[in-house]
Design a protein around this motif. Structure first.
Motif, short mmCIF file in Angstrom:
data_model
loop_
_atom_site.label_atom_id
_atom_site.label_comp_id
_atom_site.label_asym_id
_atom_site.label_seq_id
_atom_site.Cartn_x
_atom_site.Cartn_y
_atom_site.Cartn_z
N UNK A 275 0.81 -1.21 0.00
CA UNK A 275 0.00 0.00 0.00
C UNK A 275 0.86 1.27 0.00
N UNK A 276 2.03 1.20 0.62
CA UNK A 276 2.87 2.39 0.73
C UNK A 276 3.36 2.86 -0.64
N UNK A 277 3.84 1.91 -1.47
CA UNK A 277 4.34 2.34 -2.77
C UNK A 277 3.24 2.96 -3.64
N UNK A 278 2.05 2.33 -3.76
CA UNK A 278 0.99 2.99 -4.54
C UNK A 278 0.64 4.38 -4.00
N UNK A 279 0.69 4.56 -2.66
CA UNK A 279 0.41 5.87 -2.10
C UNK A 279 1.47 6.87 -2.51
N UNK A 280 2.73 6.47 -2.42
CA UNK A 280 3.82 7.36 -2.82
C UNK A 280 3.73 7.69 -4.31
N UNK A 281 3.42 6.67 -5.11
CA UNK A 281 3.31 6.87 -6.55
C UNK A 281 2.16 7.82 -6.87
N UNK A 282 1.01 7.61 -6.20
CA UNK A 282 -0.15 8.48 -6.44
C UNK A 282 0.13 9.90 -5.97
#
Length: 412
Positions: A275-282
């Motif tokens: 979840x952290x990577x998609x949040x950072x990417x978004x």
């Protein structure tokens, strides 16, 4: 020679304790070491690729920086070393494929939401102050997208973003509050939806069903987890929720952001790489920032400073305002309450938040306008600030304003 069992070579011949030849062991160790090095290099390469990708996502607003440098002498001083003031701007731009569904792209945009986020020097709290888009205020002369300059005028606050983008909005806020803006972020509709989806949605509670075609929102009453399109409709809707006022819309935005803060601080996001990577990417692909924040390192330093703030110390409020005397469909500041709030932020002094009184159920036959029956909103309640008395200074009480905290965002 045989052992007692008559087997040539004894136990060694049976293969029980025999070790590989020394040369073979060395080759095996070399291969293991080489494999470990390759794994480390692959991990480093992947980490570098991810870092470079996220870093490249961020768009730096260099034009705003240049415009602010042009007016540096007019800008407020920074009175509190270590404190930071960040202007968060939600754009209602309809440009681009993902935003076109919200209306025709007229080539312009206004600030649908503007929040002044104050981070004190000790980073033990955070205060987010909503500035109404309908607030009447002085807007300075601003550089437009075609290179011309507007004249200074008294106008609705959210016109500043349309006339001169982030730089014009920042200068308007600084003139209004006397607070120096250190950084800014601009997020559009599509970016907001991506970030909400990246954390797996945000929970809210609805007292009544919602059916608002204009906001693309249709929800039953009760506990809801809102994602993308529904979340955007929830924070933008005006006519189908409550009394249809911008006051209630800003309160919903603050409650939603409180729930979002709690979700992001939870282990389910920060300690979950999925979840952290998609949040950072978004987040990185959705924001336009000043050059000082336009890097993964800049954003990380910002997040690192606030990630441990207790949710009951993340405060949300709206500037003290009331219907504008000349036009009840607009707002004006309530003084001296607004000046007192801005002074606390400017000098990095504490303030206290108290929840608003419960609103009565709205009459469906009546549409109220922004608290017209209730008067001013967000007013301070501590009375006049005390000056020195004799040789000793009388302690100044901590001002109290109507608002909420992220800790109070539970869905009950």
């Amino acid at each position: 020679m045989t052992d007692s069992a008559g087997i040539p070579g004894g136990a060694e011949a049976a293969g029980g304790d025999r070790k590989p030849p020394r040369g073979r062991r060395r080759r095996l160790l070399r291969w293991i070491g080489l494999g470990a090095v390759l794994l480390v290099l692959a991990g480093a390469a992947a980490g570098w690729w991810l870092y470079a990708k996220l870093d490249a996502n961020i768009h730096a607003d260099t034009s705003a920086e240049a415009e602010l440098r042009h007016y540096e002498r007019e800008r407020p001083a920074n009175f509190a070393a270590g404190a930071q003031n960040i202007l968060l701007i939600g754009s209602d731009s309809r440009s681009g494929t993902e935003n076109s569904g919200y209306g025709q792209d007229g080539g312009t945009q206004r600030s649908d939401t503007t929040i002044l986020l104050h981070l004190p020097a000790d980073r033990r709290s955070a205060t987010a102050v909503s500035i109404p888009r309908d607030l009447m205020t002085a807007v300075p002369s601003c550089l437009t997208s075609d290179g011309s300059r507007t004249g200074e005028r008294f106008a609705q606050f959210n016109w500043a973003f349309q006339w001169g983008g982030a730089a014009c909005t920042i200068r308007t806020v600084e003139h209004l509050t006397g607070v120096r803006i250190d950084h800014h972020m601009v997020v559009d509709f599509a970016g907001f939806k991506k970030m909400v989806d990246a954390v797996g949605g945000v929970e809210v509670c609805l007292r009544r069903p919602v059916d608002d075609a204009e906001a693309h929102l249709r929800l039953p009453a009760g506990r809801q987890v809102l994602r993308g399109e529904q979340a955007l409709g929830f924070v933008r809707a005006r006519h189908s929720l409550g009394n249809g006022s911008d006051t209630e819309r800003m309160e919903r935005q603050q409650q939603f952001l409180g729930s979002l803060v709690k979700k992001v601080q939870s282990n389910g996001v920060l300690l979950n790489p999925a979840r952290l990577y998609p949040l950072l990417d978004a987040a990185t692909s959705s924001v336009t920032t000043d050059p000082g924040l336009a890097s993964l390192r800049g954003l990380y330093e910002l997040v690192r400073g606030v990630r441990d703030i207790p949710t009951d110390q993340v405060k949300f409020l709206t500037v003290p305002r009331r219907p504008y005397a000349a036009d009840p469909n607009r707002d004006e500041l309530v003084e001296p309450d607004a000046a007192r709030l801005f002074q606390q932020l400017r000098m990095d002094r504490p303030l206290t938040i108290t929840p608003p009184e419960p609103e009565p159920e709205p009459d469906p036959q009546v549409t109220a306008r922004d608290g017209a029956a209730g008067g001013a909103t967000g007013a301070g309640s501590e009375g006049p600030v005390r000056e020195k008395s004799g040789t000793a200074a009388t302690p100044t009480p901590v001002p109290t304003f109507t608002g909420t905290t992220a800790g109070a965002a539970d869905c009950r």
